[in-house]
Design an enzyme around this catalytic site. Structure first.
Site, PDB file in Angstrom:
ATOM      1  N   TYR A 148       0.843  -1.212   0.000  1.00  0.00           N
ATOM      2  CA  TYR A 148       0.000   0.000   0.000  1.00  0.00           C
ATOM      3  C   TYR A 148       0.872   1.254   0.000  1.00  0.00           C
ATOM      4  O   TYR A 148       0.679   2.162  -0.820  1.00  0.00           O
ATOM      5  CB  TYR A 148      -0.906  -0.022   1.232  1.00  0.00           C
ATOM      6  CG  TYR A 148      -1.724   1.233   1.419  1.00  0.00           C
ATOM      7  CD1 TYR A 148      -2.794   1.523   0.577  1.00  0.00           C
ATOM      8  CD2 TYR A 148      -1.437   2.136   2.450  1.00  0.00           C
ATOM      9  CE1 TYR A 148      -3.547   2.681   0.754  1.00  0.00           C
ATOM     10  CE2 TYR A 148      -2.185   3.290   2.630  1.00  0.00           C
ATOM     11  CZ  TYR A 148      -3.241   3.558   1.783  1.00  0.00           C
ATOM     12  OH  TYR A 148      -3.982   4.700   1.954  1.00  0.00           O
ATOM     13  N   LYS A 152       1.173   4.238  -2.735  1.00  0.00           N
ATOM     14  CA  LYS A 152       0.858   5.640  -2.444  1.00  0.00           C
ATOM     15  C   LYS A 152       2.106   6.529  -2.576  1.00  0.00           C
ATOM     16  O   LYS A 152       1.990   7.723  -2.862  1.00  0.00           O
ATOM     17  CB  LYS A 152       0.229   5.768  -1.054  1.00  0.00           C
ATOM     18  CG  LYS A 152      -1.220   5.248  -0.990  1.00  0.00           C
ATOM     19  CD  LYS A 152      -2.169   6.053  -1.890  1.00  0.00           C
ATOM     20  CE  LYS A 152      -3.640   5.773  -1.585  1.00  0.00           C
ATOM     21  NZ  LYS A 152      -4.557   6.493  -2.483  1.00  0.00           N
TER      22      LYS A 152
END
Ligand SMILES: NC(=O)c1ccc[n+]([C@@H]2O[C@H](COP(=O)([O-])OP(=O)(O)OC[C@H]3O[C@@H](n4cnc5c(N)ncnc54)[C@H](OP(=O)(O)O)[C@@H]3O)[C@@H](O)[C@H]2O)c1
Length: 230
Positions: A148, A152
């Site tokens: 993740y 990002k």
């Protein structure tokens, strides 16, 4: 006369928790809003406050994203800005998780943002705006956040690079980096947390309204933490 009247903005992930709050804030500021999402229709159409829903759009698909922006132009005749909210989360450790999760999260968060930017760019003129949603968790990644946070981080670096590329066109590109957002899903997942510390979707929407406004014309390439009291 409100801050954004006469402007049209395309919002991806617009049927989700943050997306809905952003759509509502932009409508309150007088903007026309194209609400794009993968779902065919919003759960509660009235929550879009008169925005035009464009459902069934996977913005990570280049052709679908381009087609959607063309449909926005056909409806409103202009796009003044794009807010990339489409994205997602998965918690898994590097060793215990799947390699495929890295591809999936990259597609979910980076590819969706790049493809939507590329689709919107031919339609944006001087004064145009792009706001991306990164994550504060990508600044210092915690256990289980590898894929993740990497994805990002990709959104953050895309923001910086595209901001530089678009300076000659006077188009700003910025990213907000939320920590845990006070959404129904997070409340269900973390019932014992202090929800009062979490940043509320409406607070993020306020920051987005500012970044889309004329008043933010000198801000570009910024990665702005928006973390409430976490
Ligand atoms: N919630 C948090 O605590 C938090 C913290 C930091 C950053 N963020 C970021 O903030 C954004 C919004 O979060 P949220 O909590 O509002 O999530 P959400 O409620 O799940 O909303 C995201 C929306 O985007 C849609 N979507 C995902 N991928 C898409 C694609 N390729 N094309 C079109 N639509 C797509 C989702 O559809 P589906 O339901 O079909 O997936 C969903 O409707 C995300 O980028 C997320 O990573 C969230």
């Amino acid at each position: 006369m409100t801050t954004l009247s006469g402007k049209t903005f395309a919002i991806t992930g617009a049927f989700g928790a943050l997306g809905t709050a952003v759509v509502q804030a932009l409508r309150r500021e007088g903007a026309d809003v194209a609400a794009l999402d993968r779902a065919d229709a919003p759960r509660d159409p009235a929550a879009l406050h008169g925005a035009k829903a464009f459902g069934g759009v996977d913005v990570a698909d280049e052709a679908a994203a381009a087609q959607a922006m063309a449909a926005v132009i056909a409806k409103f005749g202009r796009i003044d800005g794009l807010v990339n909210i489409a994205g997602g989360f998965r918690w898994e450790t590097v060793e215990g998780g799947s390699l495929d999760s890295w591809d999936a999260l990259y597609r979910m968060n980076v590819r969706s943002t790049v493809a939507a930017c590329r689709a919107a760019l031919p339609h944006l003129g001087a004064g145009g705006r792009i706001v991306n949603i990164g994550a504060n968790g990508a600044v210092k990644a915690a256990a289980g956040m590898g894929a993740y946070a990497a994805s990002k981080s990709g959104v953050a670096k895309l923001t910086e690079a595209l901001a530089e590329e678009l300076k000659p066109r006077d188009i700003t590109v910025n990213a907000l980096l939320p920590s845990i957002i006070d959404t129904p899903a997070n409340r269900a997942d973390m019932p014992d947390a202090d929800f009062g510390k979490w940043v509320r979707p409406e607070q993020i929407a306020d920051a987005i309204v500012f970044l889309l406004s004329e008043r933010a014309s000198a801000i570009t390439g910024a990665l702005i933490p928006i973390t409430g009291r976490v």
